[in-house]
Design a protein around this motif. Structure first.
Motif, PDB file in Angstrom:
ATOM      1  N   SER A   2     -64.556  41.596 -32.510  1.00  0.00           N
ATOM      2  CA  SER A   2     -65.761  42.052 -31.829  1.00  0.00           C
ATOM      3  C   SER A   2     -66.199  43.467 -32.202  1.00  0.00           C
ATOM      4  O   SER A   2     -67.321  43.846 -31.934  1.00  0.00           O
ATOM      5  N   ALA A   3     -65.329  44.252 -32.840  1.00  0.00           N
ATOM      6  CA  ALA A   3     -65.696  45.622 -33.202  1.00  0.00           C
ATOM      7  C   ALA A   3     -65.238  45.924 -34.620  1.00  0.00           C
ATOM      8  O   ALA A   3     -64.075  45.734 -34.961  1.00  0.00           O
ATOM      9  N   PHE A   4     -66.178  46.400 -35.441  1.00  0.00           N
ATOM     10  CA  PHE A   4     -65.864  46.724 -36.823  1.00  0.00           C
ATOM     11  C   PHE A   4     -66.246  48.173 -37.099  1.00  0.00           C
ATOM     12  O   PHE A   4     -67.136  48.724 -36.460  1.00  0.00           O
ATOM     13  N   ASN A   5     -65.582  48.764 -38.051  1.00  0.00           N
ATOM     14  CA  ASN A   5     -65.904  50.114 -38.494  1.00  0.00           C
ATOM     15  C   ASN A   5     -65.881  51.128 -37.354  1.00  0.00           C
ATOM     16  O   ASN A   5     -66.744  51.986 -37.259  1.00  0.00           O
ATOM     17  N   THR A   6     -64.898  50.999 -36.508  1.00  0.00           N
ATOM     18  CA  THR A   6     -64.801  51.932 -35.394  1.00  0.00           C
ATOM     19  C   THR A   6     -64.235  53.275 -35.830  1.00  0.00           C
ATOM     20  O   THR A   6     -64.397  54.268 -35.149  1.00  0.00           O
ATOM     21  N   THR A   7     -63.593  53.292 -36.994  1.00  0.00           N
ATOM     22  CA  THR A   7     -63.027  54.522 -37.540  1.00  0.00           C
ATOM     23  C   THR A   7     -63.312  54.580 -39.032  1.00  0.00           C
ATOM     24  O   THR A   7     -63.061  53.621 -39.749  1.00  0.00           O
ATOM     25  N   LEU A   8     -63.818  55.696 -39.490  1.00  0.00           N
ATOM     26  CA  LEU A   8     -64.034  55.905 -40.917  1.00  0.00           C
ATOM     27  C   LEU A   8     -62.978  56.888 -41.391  1.00  0.00           C
ATOM     28  O   LEU A   8     -62.884  57.999 -40.881  1.00  0.00           O
ATOM     29  N   ILE A   9     -62.170  56.463 -42.357  1.00  0.00           N
ATOM     30  CA  ILE A   9     -61.136  57.331 -42.909  1.00  0.00           C
ATOM     31  C   ILE A   9     -61.554  57.721 -44.327  1.00  0.00           C
ATOM     32  O   ILE A   9     -61.506  56.889 -45.229  1.00  0.00           O
ATOM     33  N   PRO A  10     -61.988  58.976 -44.510  1.00  0.00           N
ATOM     34  CA  PRO A  10     -62.416  59.392 -45.854  1.00  0.00           C
ATOM     35  C   PRO A  10     -61.210  59.667 -46.744  1.00  0.00           C
ATOM     36  O   PRO A  10     -60.234  60.275 -46.328  1.00  0.00           O
ATOM     37  N   HIS A  11     -61.287  59.188 -47.965  1.00  0.00           N
ATOM     38  CA  HIS A  11     -60.270  59.453 -48.985  1.00  0.00           C
ATOM     39  C   HIS A  11     -60.954  60.316 -50.047  1.00  0.00           C
ATOM     40  O   HIS A  11     -61.661  59.794 -50.912  1.00  0.00           O
TER      41      HIS A  11
END
Length: 109
Positions: free
Chosen positions: A18-27
């Motif tokens: 039900s939830a996508f892309n709740t956290t963006l982890i930059p590399h």
């Protein structure tokens, strides 16, 4: 019934669906203004390349070409929308992707 649904959500049973892309982890890529991140969908994932200085956000590499190349080399079916890759190292100029997949280390240009 409401209690059961709330408990399932709290335990994370339905969260992935039900939830996508709740956290963006930059590399971050070296000392550049570029980073890549993984974007999730209900059908898989894609990898995005961001140029923070220019404000651009594009597909990091040709997912279909990578899937076809891996499939040709290994003889396995590879889904371009859900690539089985991990431990990713992305470099610029030229764009090159090093990653783990199917028990081996690969490089894709």
């Amino acid at each position: 019934m409401r209690y059961q649904r709330a408990q399932a959500l709290m335990q994370g049973i339905l969260t992935k669906a039900s939830a996508f892309n709740t956290t963006l982890i930059p590399h971050w890529i070296g000392d550049s203004d570029h980073f890549w991140y993984e974007r999730e969908f209900n059908t898989g994932k894609e990898f995005r390349l961001v140029d923070a200085a220019a404000g651009s956000n594009d597909i990091a590499f040709d997912h279909l070409a990578l899937a076809e190349s891996l499939a040709h080399t290994t003889g396995q079916t590879i889904n371009a929308k859900d690539l089985p890759i991990s431990k990713i190292d992305l470099s610029l100029s030229p764009l090159q992707l090093a990653f783990d997949a199917l028990g081996k280390r690969w490089i894709f240009s």
